[in-house]
Write an enzyme that holds these catalytic residues in place. Structure first.
Site, PDB file in Angstrom:
ATOM      1  N   LYS A   1       1.960  -3.357   6.775  1.00  0.00           N
ATOM      2  CA  LYS A   1       2.436  -3.397   5.378  1.00  0.00           C
ATOM      3  C   LYS A   1       3.950  -3.153   5.331  1.00  0.00           C
ATOM      4  CE  LYS A   1      -1.430  -4.304   3.358  1.00  0.00           C
ATOM      5  NZ  LYS A   1      -1.636  -5.657   2.788  1.00  0.00           N
TER       6      LYS A   1
ATOM      7  N   SER B   1       0.833  -1.205   0.000  1.00  0.00           N
ATOM      8  CA  SER B   1       0.000   0.000   0.000  1.00  0.00           C
ATOM      9  C   SER B   1       0.866   1.253   0.000  1.00  0.00           C
ATOM     10  CB  SER B   1      -0.884  -0.007   1.252  1.00  0.00           C
ATOM     11  OG  SER B   1      -1.479   1.255   1.442  1.00  0.00           O
TER      12      SER B   1
ATOM     13  N   TYR C   1      -2.356  -0.714  10.728  1.00  0.00           N
ATOM     14  CA  TYR C   1      -2.563  -1.304   9.389  1.00  0.00           C
ATOM     15  C   TYR C   1      -1.363  -0.971   8.501  1.00  0.00           C
ATOM     16  CZ  TYR C   1      -3.700  -1.381   4.497  1.00  0.00           C
ATOM     17  OH  TYR C   1      -3.615  -1.581   3.148  1.00  0.00           O
TER      18      TYR C   1
HETATM   19  C1  WQD Z   1      -9.639   9.554   0.768  1.00  0.00           C
HETATM   20  C2  WQD Z   1      -9.852  11.024   1.062  1.00  0.00           C
HETATM   21  C3  WQD Z   1     -10.370  11.475   3.360  1.00  0.00           C
HETATM   22  C4  WQD Z   1     -14.265   9.572   3.536  1.00  0.00           C
HETATM   23  C5  WQD Z   1      -7.350   4.359   2.418  1.00  0.00           C
HETATM   24  C6  WQD Z   1      -6.463   3.524   3.251  1.00  0.00           C
HETATM   25  C7  WQD Z   1      -5.297   3.046   2.432  1.00  0.00           C
HETATM   26  C8  WQD Z   1      -5.754   2.428   1.155  1.00  0.00           C
HETATM   27  C9  WQD Z   1      -6.691   3.336   0.376  1.00  0.00           C
HETATM   28  C10 WQD Z   1      -5.631   0.061   1.405  1.00  0.00           C
HETATM   29  C11 WQD Z   1      -9.206  11.463   2.385  1.00  0.00           C
HETATM   30  C12 WQD Z   1     -11.535  11.874   2.455  1.00  0.00           C
HETATM   31  C13 WQD Z   1     -13.027  10.030   3.108  1.00  0.00           C
HETATM   32  C14 WQD Z   1     -15.299  10.502   3.803  1.00  0.00           C
HETATM   33  C15 WQD Z   1     -13.833  12.286   3.205  1.00  0.00           C
HETATM   34  N1  WQD Z   1      -6.389   1.176   1.424  1.00  0.00           N
HETATM   35  N2  WQD Z   1     -12.832  11.371   2.942  1.00  0.00           N
HETATM   36  N3  WQD Z   1     -15.047  11.830   3.625  1.00  0.00           N
HETATM   37  O1  WQD Z   1      -7.550   7.232   3.649  1.00  0.00           O
HETATM   38  O2  WQD Z   1      -6.580   7.860   1.356  1.00  0.00           O
HETATM   39  O3  WQD Z   1      -6.652   5.504   2.065  1.00  0.00           O
HETATM   40  O4  WQD Z   1      -7.751   3.681   1.251  1.00  0.00           O
HETATM   41  O5  WQD Z   1      -4.497  -0.059   1.086  1.00  0.00           O
HETATM   42  O6  WQD Z   1      -4.620   2.111   3.236  1.00  0.00           O
HETATM   43  O7  WQD Z   1      -5.957   4.326   4.284  1.00  0.00           O
HETATM   44  O8  WQD Z   1      -8.783   6.667   1.500  1.00  0.00           O
HETATM   45  O9  WQD Z   1     -11.104   6.888   0.737  1.00  0.00           O
HETATM   46  O10 WQD Z   1     -10.644   6.805   3.248  1.00  0.00           O
HETATM   47  O11 WQD Z   1     -10.008   8.837   1.960  1.00  0.00           O
HETATM   48  O12 WQD Z   1     -13.626  13.499   3.052  1.00  0.00           O
HETATM   49  O13 WQD Z   1     -16.454  10.146   4.201  1.00  0.00           O
HETATM   50  O14 WQD Z   1     -11.253  11.255   1.219  1.00  0.00           O
HETATM   51  O15 WQD Z   1     -10.206  12.432   4.397  1.00  0.00           O
HETATM   52  O16 WQD Z   1      -8.729  12.779   2.227  1.00  0.00           O
HETATM   53  P1  WQD Z   1      -7.358   6.924   2.206  1.00  0.00           P
HETATM   54  P2  WQD Z   1     -10.214   7.249   1.886  1.00  0.00           P
END
Ligand code: WQD
Length: 342
Positions: A155, A126, A151
């Site tokens: 990795k 990741s 998590y």
């Molecule tokens: C993306 C952006 C949030 C939800 C995660 C895991 C990572 C990988 C990919 C496995 C951020 C914003 C989110 C919401 C929002 N998975 N957001 N409102 O955190 O970049 O990565 O998924 O490998 O390990 O950490 O993805 O989709 O949660 O967030 O504003 O209701 O969307 O703050 O900026 P993230 P995400």
């Protein structure tokens, strides 16, 4: 047909990868403990490819179960290891569950590989290993930042465990694929991201808001040092991501690797803000999204997107899907899933 084991193969990326492997005429064994997925996924894979993969329900973190599994399947040529817990927030609350499952499962797989002479491993890593990179786009040479969650730490530690095992057993070769943000679903809308509980991730929350299951989307943070103040990520179509796993497996099976352990970033190379994702989704779906601007989410990095040069040049792979078709595929999956599961 060469036999490929896909652990976590009823999961989101695993199921899409099983489809792409079958399209390339590999025999796929899907092994999963079904802790975060359902057997229905096998129906979807079969409907798409016309072939139902072999399936075993198994928890690779259980030593004896793992040994029994590999005794039953002596012809595995290579392994793609997805099986792991992956919710960042949950890992903060239950670190031991994450370290036990993610690390024990990997160690049992590696032990079995050496014992049974299985030479090749593709590991599901990741971009979280980079934390907030100092330089953007993030290249594979970017130093690991201290993990911001158990998590992410599993990795980082997993990659180190694989490195040590490769040094101990020169027969082994491995590729770690570092995913940026996988989103979307297969064009058939027969498989996708299974929505269990309240989604942590942005795109499933968007599609569930658009279909009326969630009242309003919260935008976490508007004071980042980015053009529109919201956080930036590299969102990649899950089918493009799945195809990269076939490229990686074939690189190993054909002994084309340059070093026993190679790493590739899998992203589009384009950073998009949360507001850009919302606006693009509204355009392609025709649905106005209710959202409110709130404070930052703890643990989030400000902005990260991939340097894709290595994967493009060495793996010969690049993401093909536009953001529009990727978000539309997520929306079609949401509508199809809800229509079937009223
Ligand atoms: C993306 C952006 C949030 C939800 C995660 C895991 C990572 C990988 C990919 C496995 C951020 C914003 C989110 C919401 C929002 N998975 N957001 N409102 O955190 O970049 O990565 O998924 O490998 O390990 O950490 O993805 O989709 O949660 O967030 O504003 O209701 O969307 O703050 O900026 P993230 P995400």
């Amino acid at each position: 047909m060469k036999q490929i084991l896909v652990t976590g193969g009823t999961g989101y990326i695993g199921s899409h990868t099983a489809v792409e492997l079958q399209h390339k005429s590999y025999e796929v064994i899907v092994a999963d403990n079904l802790s975060n997925s359902s057997l229905d996924v096998l129906d979807g894979i079969e409907q798409i490819t016309g072939k139902r993969p072999l399936f075993e329900q198994i928890d690779f973190a259980k030593d004896q179960a793992c040994r029994d599994f590999f005794a039953k399947y002596p012809n595995i040529e290579a392994i793609i290891h997805f099986a792991a817990y992956k919710a960042v927030g949950e890992s903060m609350e239950q670190p031991i569950k994450y370290y036990r499952n993610n690390l024990l499962g990997l160690m049992n797989i590696l032990e079995a590989m050496s014992h049974h002479g299985i030479k090749h491993l593709v590991f599901s890593s990741s971009a979280t290993v980079y934390g907030q990179p100092e330089l953007l786009p993030a290249s594979e040479k970017a130093p690991f930042q201290p993990a911001t969650s158990p998590y992410g730490n599993t990795k980082q530690i997993s990659e180190e465990i694989i490195q040590d095992c490769l040094q101990a057993d020169p027969q082994l070769s491995a590729i770690a694929l570092r995913y940026f943000n996988p989103i979307g679903a297969h064009a058939s809308a027969l498989i996708g991201e299974l929505p269990l509980g309240v989604p942590n991730n942005l795109v499933p929350f968007i599609t569930q808001t658009a279909i009326g299951i969630r009242g309003k989307l919260k935008v976490f943070g508007t004071d980042y040092n980015t053009p529109d103040g919201t956080a930036i990520r590299d969102y990649i179509h899950v089918v493009d991501l799945a195809k990269a796993h076939v490229y990686a497996i074939e690189r190993l099976l054909n002994n084309q690797f340059q070093t026993p352990f190679e790493f590739f970033n899998l992203g589009t190379g384009k950073g998009r803000s949360v507001l850009e994702i919302i606006q693009c989704f509204e355009r392609v779906s025709g649905v106005k999204l209710p959202y409110e601007l709130v404070g930052r989410r703890p643990g989030d990095v400000e902005q990260v997107w991939a340097d894709t040069e290595l994967a493009n040049r060495v793996l010969g792979w690049s993401a093909q899907s536009s953001l529009e078709e990727t978000l539309l595929s997520a929306w079609n999956w949401e509508k199809n899933y809800r229509a079937k599961n009223q």
